[in-house]
Design a protein around this motif. Structure first.
Motif, PDB file in Angstrom:
ATOM      1  N   ASP A  45       0.833  -1.208   0.000  1.00  6.45           N
ATOM      2  CA  ASP A  45       0.000   0.000   0.000  1.00  6.45           C
ATOM      3  C   ASP A  45       0.865   1.255   0.000  1.00  6.45           C
ATOM      4  O   ASP A  45       0.548   2.232  -0.693  1.00  6.45           O
ATOM      5  N   SER A  92      -4.138   3.672  -0.725  1.00  2.00           N
ATOM      6  CA  SER A  92      -4.386   3.637  -2.174  1.00  2.00           C
ATOM      7  C   SER A  92      -5.849   3.936  -2.506  1.00  2.00           C
ATOM      8  O   SER A  92      -6.144   4.507  -3.555  1.00  2.00           O
ATOM      9  N   GLY A 126      -1.985  -1.801  -3.845  1.00  2.00           N
ATOM     10  CA  GLY A 126      -2.118  -1.252  -2.499  1.00  2.00           C
ATOM     11  C   GLY A 126      -3.344  -1.784  -1.783  1.00  2.00           C
ATOM     12  O   GLY A 126      -3.276  -2.203  -0.619  1.00  2.00           O
ATOM     13  N   GLY A 186       2.383   1.323  -3.542  1.00  2.00           N
ATOM     14  CA  GLY A 186       1.326   1.510  -4.543  1.00  2.00           C
ATOM     15  C   GLY A 186       0.770   2.925  -4.509  1.00  2.00           C
ATOM     16  O   GLY A 186       0.615   3.570  -5.556  1.00  2.00           O
ATOM     17  N   SER A 187       0.502   3.443  -3.316  1.00  2.00           N
ATOM     18  CA  SER A 187      -0.097   4.776  -3.233  1.00  2.00           C
ATOM     19  C   SER A 187       0.904   5.849  -3.662  1.00  2.00           C
ATOM     20  O   SER A 187       0.554   6.783  -4.386  1.00  2.00           O
ATOM     21  N   TYR A 216      -6.977   7.051  -4.901  1.00  2.00           N
ATOM     22  CA  TYR A 216      -7.947   6.925  -6.004  1.00  2.00           C
ATOM     23  C   TYR A 216      -8.885   8.129  -5.991  1.00  2.00           C
ATOM     24  O   TYR A 216      -9.109   8.780  -7.025  1.00  2.00           O
ATOM     25  N   CYS A 234      -0.887   0.121  -9.612  1.00  2.00           N
ATOM     26  CA  CYS A 234      -0.358   0.522  -8.299  1.00  2.00           C
ATOM     27  C   CYS A 234      -1.466   0.562  -7.252  1.00  2.00           C
ATOM     28  O   CYS A 234      -1.298   0.078  -6.132  1.00  2.00           O
ATOM     29  N   LEU A 235      -2.600   1.156  -7.611  1.00  2.00           N
ATOM     30  CA  LEU A 235      -3.683   1.296  -6.633  1.00  2.00           C
ATOM     31  C   LEU A 235      -4.268  -0.071  -6.288  1.00  2.00           C
ATOM     32  O   LEU A 235      -4.575  -0.359  -5.125  1.00  2.00           O
ATOM     33  N   ALA A 272       1.388   5.663  -7.495  1.00  2.00           N
ATOM     34  CA  ALA A 272       0.204   6.140  -8.207  1.00  2.00           C
ATOM     35  C   ALA A 272       0.140   7.662  -8.158  1.00  2.00           C
ATOM     36  O   ALA A 272      -0.113   8.323  -9.175  1.00  2.00           O
TER      37      ALA A 272
END
Lengths: 319, 319
Positions: free
Chosen positions: B28, B130, B155, B31-32, B134, B151-152, B35
């Motif tokens: 996460d 994440s 996460g 990913g966050s 978004y 990526c999101l 992103a």
């Protein structure tokens, strides 16, 4: 094939329904049948489950599990409609239709379906039959509730492998997003489905992984379940097919092979992580299945004989 | 606390952003951050990742993993904005802010967050940071693409335990439903995250499960990782904390206990399946954590001493 609204129209126009699924029902079979039966009852219809099988142990938490007792094996009357869910052909129905002359509605998501119903709706783009039943209940203007949502969630969770398999789509998650609005305890459902191993199964997993072998430069994992292991752990009758998937958890492996010693010979389970076609290997020995999941049964062979045969075939492709 | 649209306004009004997360970043965190950095670049902003850590091995498939090299450990200029994601307090930042006088934006989903930013947005109802990113990207009118969606998804998948944990909501699945419209291969992401064990880890799982014990009428599973096991399997340095969760897979168990022999003593991991409060036990020995997941470190004790101490405490509640 019929449209879902045609199926809904037939249901609206009739009164009594036997609802069945495939033999050895799984989460999607049970979930979709129980959701539909509850929905039909909300419409004021008579609806009952037909099943030669008992509810599998890990699905006992589902709301209508007590209605699955293996007694109702036929439609009650020939005037009733038989709705068959999640079942690709007549032979696999958990229902005796030998003297049934009524109408069959066949609703399924399997790509191979014999279209054996008078009405058929087969959508292989749906992750699970439960995902189709969600749409059918909408089509019938049946309001969902916690109990129905629990069944549908269970069906989708089972068939998508926890939203992991490639059958999981944007639409699947949209449906699940709606189901979670009905106050279901999804964590408990996961736990009921996946955290219910007998202790002896955990020990067997330990034994099998402790003994497993990495072959062909790490591309293949070989796992054994021997009669001796089962005896030592007092395991009489247990599904061990899922053990093969542990092999795929290892980095860079392509194939996992499980050899299980049985009373009549050896059962082989083959799984592939990505592109390797294990059905191709299985078919060379009279087995079959899918590209990523296949199986073979060898009668009157020893574990060591089968191991040699199988590895020789894999050597041609992996060495 | 600020609103997400206030955070978006600050971002729109500025140009250069260092983006960081907590030390030992997980799916996460990575990913966050990745992103958001991609989104900011789409807006024409300068954006870079700040990290003391390298990308964890199993996250190497993420698009900006090459930009995480452990070199960028500070914001480049005091005029830049530092955006901290998924990090509850300054001390855990994977970023040196000792001489940073610029502005910090703190975006997180952890319930305990020190609100250390000049601007703070903390939403503990979100399953993952994440999931918040978004919404922030939507707020910034940034069009998603495959790379950002990947990526999101990663996460959210990490922090929900594959949509299993209780933090997974209807909104989580709605977001994921939208992410799957961007042509991501979610099956490969699952595989990259979960099927990347070293072979020696699989063998260790085998050894640990083969040796585990069922106690207190099946309510507690006791697992050991000994130095001898690690030596025999040539395992030098490996995270083994996840092994404790295998104990919860057994039907009717309430608690799983893992004892790990270390060079300085014994590390204990405690997990509870339902209501049993393992933090309560951990705190009696100076440990801590959550109701369902806690830990204790014993220095200068043997495995057998620690086993006795721990089981004595559990006996009071489970016997």
């Amino acid at each position: 094939m019929n449209s879902l609204s045609e199926i809904a129209d037939i249901i609206k126009a009739n009164h009594s329904f036997g609802v069945t699924y495939h033999v050895s029902p799984d989460g999607d079979a049970c979930g979709s049948v129980m959701a539909l039966v509850q929905g039909l009852r909300k419409l004021g219809k008579e609806a009952y489950i037909i099943s030669r099988d008992l509810t599998p142990d890990n699905l006992g938490f589902l709301p209508l599990s007590m209605e699955i007792a293996g007694h109702n094996t036929k439609p009650k009357n020939n005037s009733d409609i038989l709705i068959a869910l999640d079942c690709g052909n007549e032979e696999r129905l958990s229902c005796d239709i030998s003297d049934f002359t009524g109408m069959i509605i066949n609703v399924d998501h399997h790509i191979t379906n014999d279209m054996y119903g008078r009405f058929n709706y087969v959508d292989s783009s749906s992750s699970a039959t439960s995902e189709i039943i969600y749409s059918l209940l909408n089509e019938l203007d049946i309001e969902l509730d916690t109990s129905i949502a629990k069944c549908l969630y269970t069906g989708i969770l089972t068939d998508t492998g926890s939203f992991r398999h490639s059958n999981t789509t944007s639409s699947t998650h949209r449906v699940v997003s709606n189901l979670l609005n009905y106050n279901i305890n999804h964590t408990k459902i996961h736990s009921a489905l996946f955290d219910n191993k007998p202790f002896s199964k955990l020990k067997l997993i330990g034994r099998v992984l402790d003994d497993c072998k990495l072959l062909f430069n790490g591309k293949l994992i070989l796992l054994y379940v021997t009669k001796q292991m089962l005896n030592e752990l007092n395991i009489d009758n247990m599904d061990t097919g899922d053990l093969v998937s542990y092999g795929l958890q290892v980095e860079n492996t392509e194939v996992s092979v499980l050899l299980k010693e049985t009373d009549c010979g050896v059962k082989v389970s083959l799984r592939s992580k990505n592109e390797f076609d294990v059905r191709n290997i299985a078919e060379k020995f009279g087995g079959g299945g899918h590209i990523k999941a296949s199986g073979i049964t060898f009668n009157d062979c020893t574990l060591s004989e089968v191991k040699d045969k199988i590895l020789n075939e894999f050597a041609k492709e992996l060495d």
